[in-house]
Design a protein around this motif. Structure first.
Motif, short mmCIF file in Angstrom:
data_model
loop_
_atom_site.label_atom_id
_atom_site.label_comp_id
_atom_site.label_asym_id
_atom_site.label_seq_id
_atom_site.Cartn_x
_atom_site.Cartn_y
_atom_site.Cartn_z
N GLN A 193 0.81 -1.21 0.00
CA GLN A 193 0.00 0.00 0.00
C GLN A 193 0.85 1.27 0.00
O GLN A 193 1.87 1.36 0.66
N LEU A 194 0.38 2.24 -0.79
CA LEU A 194 0.97 3.57 -0.74
C LEU A 194 0.56 4.23 0.57
O LEU A 194 -0.59 4.13 1.00
N LEU A 195 1.49 4.91 1.21
CA LEU A 195 1.24 5.53 2.51
C LEU A 195 1.34 7.05 2.38
O LEU A 195 2.34 7.57 1.88
N LEU A 196 0.30 7.75 2.79
CA LEU A 196 0.30 9.20 2.75
C LEU A 196 -0.52 9.73 3.92
O LEU A 196 -1.73 9.53 3.97
N SER A 197 0.15 10.38 4.85
CA SER A 197 -0.52 10.93 6.03
C SER A 197 -0.09 12.38 6.22
O SER A 197 1.09 12.70 6.06
N THR A 198 -1.04 13.23 6.56
CA THR A 198 -0.76 14.65 6.79
C THR A 198 -1.25 15.05 8.17
O THR A 198 -2.38 14.73 8.55
N VAL A 199 -0.39 15.74 8.90
CA VAL A 199 -0.72 16.24 10.24
C VAL A 199 -0.32 17.71 10.30
O VAL A 199 0.75 18.09 9.82
N VAL A 200 -1.18 18.53 10.87
CA VAL A 200 -0.90 19.96 11.02
C VAL A 200 -0.66 20.27 12.49
O VAL A 200 -1.45 19.89 13.36
N GLY A 201 0.44 20.97 12.75
CA GLY A 201 0.72 21.45 14.10
C GLY A 201 0.63 22.97 14.13
O GLY A 201 1.30 23.64 13.34
N VAL A 202 -0.22 23.50 14.99
CA VAL A 202 -0.36 24.96 15.15
C VAL A 202 0.19 25.31 16.52
O VAL A 202 -0.47 25.08 17.54
N PHE A 203 1.38 25.86 16.55
CA PHE A 203 2.07 26.14 17.81
C PHE A 203 2.04 27.64 18.10
O PHE A 203 2.47 28.44 17.26
N THR A 204 1.54 27.99 19.26
CA THR A 204 1.38 29.40 19.61
C THR A 204 2.14 29.74 20.88
O THR A 204 2.49 28.86 21.68
N ALA A 205 2.36 31.03 21.07
CA ALA A 205 2.92 31.51 22.33
C ALA A 205 1.86 31.37 23.42
O ALA A 205 0.65 31.41 23.14
N PRO A 206 2.26 31.19 24.68
CA PRO A 206 1.29 31.04 25.77
C PRO A 206 0.34 32.24 25.84
O PRO A 206 0.76 33.39 25.71
N GLY A 207 -0.94 31.94 25.99
CA GLY A 207 -1.94 32.99 26.12
C GLY A 207 -2.53 33.49 24.82
O GLY A 207 -3.50 34.24 24.82
N LEU A 208 -1.96 33.06 23.67
CA LEU A 208 -2.50 33.49 22.38
C LEU A 208 -3.80 32.74 22.08
O LEU A 208 -3.87 31.53 22.22
N HIS A 209 -4.82 33.47 21.65
CA HIS A 209 -6.12 32.87 21.33
C HIS A 209 -6.18 32.51 19.84
O HIS A 209 -5.73 33.27 18.98
#
Length: 285
Positions: A193-209
């Motif tokens: 099987q072909l393998l393709l996975s995507t994950v998004v990381g959204v990293f913020t400074a503490p307290g940022l909304h």
């Protein structure tokens, strides 16, 4: 706010790609109606925005908070299911978005060669990941920033009317469809099987909304979106923390670089792609 998680080279290449799109003549006529708002959706947006309260926000959990590991097999199965549910228009939209992503990729490769010449060793670039990252940022952009991002993505606009604006939800859904079609085709062609996975990381400074609709919209691109907060004042330490977190959650070997960031940075938007293709022998068998 200084940008985080975007290298200087990538920034220059994207800006030059945008400039080329703005100045160059278009040879092909694309069915842009597949990826822009139509009159019906514009009317719905106008009604929804009339008297609408501010979007709800949340503060991401600290990066050290316990997180369940990513089930990569479940991701693959979900992509195959997405592909199975596509109708004719969905497939046309996926083909068009795939073409736009490749067009952007070719321009970036060309600019890379012009600026830095031949680089010894392998240079890996995923046009789909770059396009998906820019489309994700467009989802949360306004005014001039949104105009620039739409130009970089290769979709022109005639005026400021809603019907000339890119529909980020359609684009992100089409990107997931592209991934689903690739995985489904790989399963059909070979036992390996072909393998393709995507994950998004959204990293913020503490307290940022972060706005909830923005993060929820990213799920159209990938079901695994990981918003987390951490201190950016020591960039090397922050990069190490991001690496450890992503490796713990995905099991993938990652290499986070915060090149171009500064101690004033408050956001790093990272797209992670795990890809395993099929060799010629595997496809032939």
């Amino acid at each position: 706010m200084a940008p985080a998680g975007v290298s200087l080279r990538a920034t220059i290449l994207c800006l030059l790609a945008w400039a080329g799109l703005a100045a160059g003549d278009r040879v092909y006529i694309h069915p842009f109606h597949l990826v822009i708002h139509n009159e019906s959706t514009c009317e719905q947006l106008a009604k929804a925005n009339a008297g609408k309260p501010k979007d709800p926000t949340f503060i991401p959990a600290p990066i050290q908070a316990k997180t369940s590991p990513v089930d990569e097999k479940a991701l693959q199965d979900q992509l195959v299911l997405v592909a199975a549910k596509l109708d004719t228009e969905d497939k046309l939209r996926a083909a068009m978005v795939g073409m736009l992503a490749n067009f952007l990729g070719f321009r970036i490769y060309g600019m890379h060669s012009e600026l830095w010449g031949v680089v010894h060793g392998a240079t890996v670039l995923s046009p789909t990941a770059v396009f998906g990252t820019l489309a994700s940022l467009y989802l949360g952009a306004l005014d001039h920033t949104a105009d620039r991002l739409q130009a970089i993505l290769g979709v022109p606009w005639k005026d400021k009317n809603c019907t000339s604006r890119l529909d980020a939800h359609k684009v992100l859904s089409a990107l997931q469809a592209v991934q689903g079609l690739l995985v489904a085709q790989g399963r059909a062609d070979s036992q390996a099987q072909l393998l393709l996975s995507t994950v998004v990381g959204v990293f913020t400074a503490p307290g940022l909304h972060l706005k909830q609709p923005f993060v929820q919209g990213l799920a159209l691109y990938t079901p695994v979106v990981l918003p987390r907060s951490l201190d950016f004042t020591e960039l090397d330490v922050a990069a190490e923390k991001i690496d450890r977190f992503m490796q713990a959650v995905t099991g993938w070997k990652t290499g986070c670089s915060l090149m171009g960031a500064s101690v004033d940075s408050t956001l790093a938007f990272n797209t992670y792609v795990h890809f395993q293709g099929l060799t010629f022998e595997q496809r032939r068998d």
